[in-house]
Write a protein that holds these residues in place. Structure first.
Motif, PDB file in Angstrom:
ATOM      1  N   VAL A  26      37.353  40.051  16.255  1.00 20.86           N
ATOM      2  CA  VAL A  26      37.159  39.214  17.431  1.00 20.86           C
ATOM      3  C   VAL A  26      37.108  40.092  18.676  1.00 20.86           C
ATOM      4  N   ARG A  27      36.395  39.619  19.684  1.00 20.42           N
ATOM      5  CA  ARG A  27      36.358  40.339  20.949  1.00 20.42           C
ATOM      6  C   ARG A  27      37.696  40.101  21.654  1.00 20.42           C
ATOM      7  N   PRO A  28      38.449  41.166  21.936  1.00 19.08           N
ATOM      8  CA  PRO A  28      39.746  41.013  22.611  1.00 19.08           C
ATOM      9  C   PRO A  28      39.611  40.395  24.002  1.00 19.08           C
ATOM     10  N   ASN A  29      40.667  39.715  24.430  1.00 20.43           N
ATOM     11  CA  ASN A  29      40.687  39.066  25.740  1.00 20.43           C
ATOM     12  C   ASN A  29      41.291  39.932  26.831  1.00 20.43           C
ATOM     13  N   ASN A  30      42.005  40.995  26.440  1.00 19.92           N
ATOM     14  CA  ASN A  30      42.674  41.817  27.453  1.00 19.92           C
ATOM     15  C   ASN A  30      42.909  43.223  26.908  1.00 19.92           C
ATOM     16  N   ILE A 108      42.015  55.365  31.275  1.00 19.03           N
ATOM     17  CA  ILE A 108      40.767  54.603  31.212  1.00 19.03           C
ATOM     18  C   ILE A 108      40.848  53.361  32.086  1.00 19.03           C
ATOM     19  N   VAL A 109      41.969  52.658  32.014  1.00 16.98           N
ATOM     20  CA  VAL A 109      42.132  51.439  32.815  1.00 16.98           C
ATOM     21  C   VAL A 109      42.115  51.783  34.307  1.00 16.98           C
ATOM     22  N   ARG A 110      42.738  52.891  34.682  1.00 18.06           N
ATOM     23  CA  ARG A 110      42.701  53.307  36.097  1.00 18.06           C
ATOM     24  C   ARG A 110      41.273  53.613  36.545  1.00 18.06           C
ATOM     25  N   GLN A 111      40.507  54.245  35.672  1.00 18.02           N
ATOM     26  CA  GLN A 111      39.146  54.659  36.034  1.00 18.02           C
ATOM     27  C   GLN A 111      38.120  53.532  35.910  1.00 18.02           C
ATOM     28  N   HIS A 112      38.243  52.683  34.873  1.00 15.80           N
ATOM     29  CA  HIS A 112      37.215  51.677  34.581  1.00 15.80           C
ATOM     30  C   HIS A 112      37.685  50.244  34.787  1.00 15.80           C
ATOM     31  N   GLU A 113      38.935  50.052  35.153  1.00 13.53           N
ATOM     32  CA  GLU A 113      39.555  48.744  35.360  1.00 13.53           C
ATOM     33  C   GLU A 113      39.893  48.004  34.072  1.00 13.53           C
ATOM     34  N   SER A 114      39.127  48.223  33.011  1.00 14.98           N
ATOM     35  CA  SER A 114      39.447  47.583  31.732  1.00 14.98           C
ATOM     36  C   SER A 114      38.887  48.417  30.590  1.00 14.98           C
ATOM     37  N   ILE A 115      39.463  48.234  29.435  1.00 16.64           N
ATOM     38  CA  ILE A 115      38.974  48.927  28.244  1.00 16.64           C
ATOM     39  C   ILE A 115      37.602  48.378  27.867  1.00 16.64           C
ATOM     40  N   ALA A 116      37.392  47.093  28.050  1.00  9.93           N
ATOM     41  CA  ALA A 116      36.089  46.487  27.753  1.00  9.93           C
ATOM     42  C   ALA A 116      34.992  47.143  28.577  1.00  9.93           C
ATOM     43  N   SER A 117      35.260  47.346  29.858  1.00 10.53           N
ATOM     44  CA  SER A 117      34.276  47.987  30.736  1.00 10.53           C
ATOM     45  C   SER A 117      33.981  49.409  30.263  1.00 10.53           C
ATOM     46  N   TYR A 118      35.024  50.127  29.882  1.00 12.77           N
ATOM     47  CA  TYR A 118      34.850  51.491  29.370  1.00 12.77           C
ATOM     48  C   TYR A 118      33.993  51.489  28.106  1.00 12.77           C
TER      49      TYR A 118
END
Length: 173
Positions: A26-30, A108-118
């Motif tokens: 499943v696609r994670p929500n967070n 990654i979260v600091r740089q891209h705001e979310s893991i999904a975005s990364y």
């Protein structure tokens, strides 16, 4: 048992395995859910995946719901505590990898705001590029495990789709 009967039995067992495995895709929500999926992929490597499924609630408790910031701060005492926790698979190298990966995910979260975005930014470079980048950046995430991680979190891998569907099941969406 005749060959055809054995072949049918194997096919039905494989189908049941696909169904069970596909339900975990499943696609994670967070961010915590992405971290959990990565941990699950790493933990399954080299083991019967049912062992991890059976202990998964123990992993959720032991790693505090996969709170990236909390796990990233784990120290030697936490590693010792986890090595004594019968609710998880007690593999020191994998435990250390989970902690190291939490620290990497913080960056990654600091740089891209979310893991999904990364991950979305990685997949623009193609399947092989994304898998290679993940394998080089994260502990205990070799190319095969990186592909499984991407598959588990809902990314379509065109070059590996046929293999992944045959081995791990179809997309539940």
């Amino acid at each position: 048992m005749k060959y055809e009967a054995r072949k049918q039995l194997q096919a039905s067992e494989l189908s049941a395995r696909h169904k069970e495995f596909a339900q975990t895709r499943v696609r994670p929500n967070n961010n915590a859910e992405y971290f959990a999926a990565m941990t699950k992929a790493i933990s399954r490597a080299g083991l019967n995946w049912k062992v991890i499924e059976n202990k998964w609630s123990g992993f959720l408790t032991a790693f505090e719901g996969f709170d990236i910031d909390r796990v990233a701060e784990y120290n030697d005492e936490d590693v010792d505590r986890l090595m004594c926790d019968k609710g998880i698979v007690r593999n020191r190298q994998k435990i250390l990898a989970i902690i190291s990966n939490a620290q990497e995910l913080q960056k990654i979260v600091r740089q891209h705001e979310s893991i999904a975005s990364y991950l979305n930014s990685l997949t623009k470079s193609g399947e092989e590029g994304a898998i290679t980048t993940l394998s080089e950046r994260f502990a205990h995430l070799g190319p095969a495990t990186a592909a499984i991680f991407l598959w588990l979190v809902g990314f379509y891998l065109p070059d590996r789709a046929s293999y992944m569907i045959n081995k791990y099941g179809t997309d539940p969406e």
